[in-house]
Design a protein around this motif. Structure first.
Motif, mmCIF file in Angstrom:
data_model
loop_
_atom_site.group_PDB
_atom_site.id
_atom_site.type_symbol
_atom_site.label_atom_id
_atom_site.label_comp_id
_atom_site.label_asym_id
_atom_site.label_seq_id
_atom_site.Cartn_x
_atom_site.Cartn_y
_atom_site.Cartn_z
ATOM 1 N N GLN A 54 0.830 -1.203 0.000
ATOM 2 C CA GLN A 54 0.000 0.000 0.000
ATOM 3 C C GLN A 54 0.861 1.249 0.000
ATOM 4 O O GLN A 54 0.571 2.209 -0.710
ATOM 5 C CB GLN A 54 -0.930 0.002 1.220
ATOM 6 N N GLU A 55 1.911 1.233 0.796
ATOM 7 C CA GLU A 55 2.805 2.393 0.864
ATOM 8 C C GLU A 55 3.494 2.618 -0.479
ATOM 9 O O GLU A 55 3.580 3.740 -0.963
ATOM 10 C CB GLU A 55 3.858 2.166 1.963
ATOM 11 N N LEU A 56 3.945 1.532 -1.101
ATOM 12 C CA LEU A 56 4.594 1.621 -2.410
ATOM 13 C C LEU A 56 3.612 2.147 -3.453
ATOM 14 O O LEU A 56 3.952 3.021 -4.248
ATOM 15 C CB LEU A 56 5.132 0.249 -2.821
ATOM 16 N N LEU A 57 2.391 1.631 -3.429
ATOM 17 C CA LEU A 57 1.368 2.067 -4.377
ATOM 18 C C LEU A 57 1.027 3.545 -4.178
ATOM 19 O O LEU A 57 0.937 4.306 -5.146
ATOM 20 C CB LEU A 57 0.115 1.210 -4.207
ATOM 21 N N PHE A 58 0.875 3.954 -2.936
ATOM 22 C CA PHE A 58 0.582 5.352 -2.624
ATOM 23 C C PHE A 58 1.700 6.258 -3.126
ATOM 24 O O PHE A 58 1.462 7.290 -3.742
ATOM 25 C CB PHE A 58 0.383 5.534 -1.117
ATOM 26 N N ARG A 59 2.936 5.855 -2.905
ATOM 27 C CA ARG A 59 4.093 6.652 -3.332
ATOM 28 C C ARG A 59 4.133 6.759 -4.859
ATOM 29 O O ARG A 59 4.409 7.820 -5.411
ATOM 30 C CB ARG A 59 5.372 6.032 -2.780
ATOM 31 N N LYS A 60 3.846 5.651 -5.557
ATOM 32 C CA LYS A 60 3.862 5.649 -7.020
ATOM 33 C C LYS A 60 2.752 6.547 -7.572
ATOM 34 O O LYS A 60 2.973 7.311 -8.507
ATOM 35 C CB LYS A 60 3.696 4.217 -7.545
ATOM 36 N N ILE A 61 1.559 6.464 -6.973
ATOM 37 C CA ILE A 61 0.444 7.316 -7.410
ATOM 38 C C ILE A 61 0.798 8.780 -7.185
ATOM 39 O O ILE A 61 0.579 9.621 -8.050
ATOM 40 C CB ILE A 61 -0.856 6.940 -6.675
#
Length: 196
Positions: free
Chosen positions: A5-12
């Motif tokens: 989730q953290e990785l996805l949030f950062r990418k978004i």
């Protein structure tokens, strides 16, 4: 799951400034609603930047404030996109060129667009990058062939004998194409993907 989730949030969050609808900034824009609408189309952004610079000096305080706000958002987004594209030119020059070309097109007529075009042209002249681009073109055809494989019992499982039998000729072409990339374009990033 939390790490994902953290990785996805950062990418978004990283990609958000590239979304045309977000490039104008939060607004609201009353005096410059038409320019905000143009920014959301993602086209002619170099011309919009020029207009915003002129309107930032307007005697109309509201128009000047809106222009400065949009100029900061759009200019900041453009610079961030350029910085990201330049930042990956060593690790992924083909993607960097695609991003730089997009920036150059969107921001034609502005320094950001000119810088992006210059960077892309410089990369294209590099023989090593040219090799990556040629290998990428071949690999794109292999990926297309892979996408065209027929499912067996509703699945595309390369370990299933039925899948391999149904797609034998296509799989042989894919393997042959990957081997050709490894031989013809050694030491490229695409060759590493093809080897995998």
């Amino acid at each position: 799951p939390e790490d994902i989730q953290e990785l996805l949030f950062r990418k978004i969050k990283e990609l958000l400034p590239e979304v045309a609808a977000a490039m104008a900034g939060p607004g609201p824009y009353k005096k410059l609603a038409s320019l905000a609408a143009q920014v959301k189309t993602g086209h002619g952004l170099g011309g919009v930047l020029k207009q915003l610079r002129a309107k930032a000096e307007s005697k109309d305080a509201e128009e000047a404030a809106e222009a400065k706000m949009m100029l900061e958002a759009l200019g900041g987004s453009a610079q961030a996109q350029l910085d990201r594209a330049v930042g990956i030119k060593e690790s992924d020059p083909v993607d960097a060129i695609a991003r730089l070309d997009k920036i150059a097109l969107q921001f034609t007529g502005d320094d950001i667009g000119t810088k992006a075009k210059t960077e892309a042209d410089t990369l294209r002249k590099d023989p090593k990058v040219r090799k990556e681009m040629d290998a990428s073109a071949v690999f794109a055809q292999i990926e297309k062939a892979y996408e065209g494989l027929k499912p067996f019992q509703g699945q595309k499982n390369p370990k299933a004998d039925g899948f391999r039998k149904v797609n034998l000729a296509a799989i042989q072409q894919i393997v042959g194409g990957c081997q050709m990339i490894v031989q013809r374009y050694p030491e490229t990033q695409v060759a590493k993907k093809a080897q995998e």
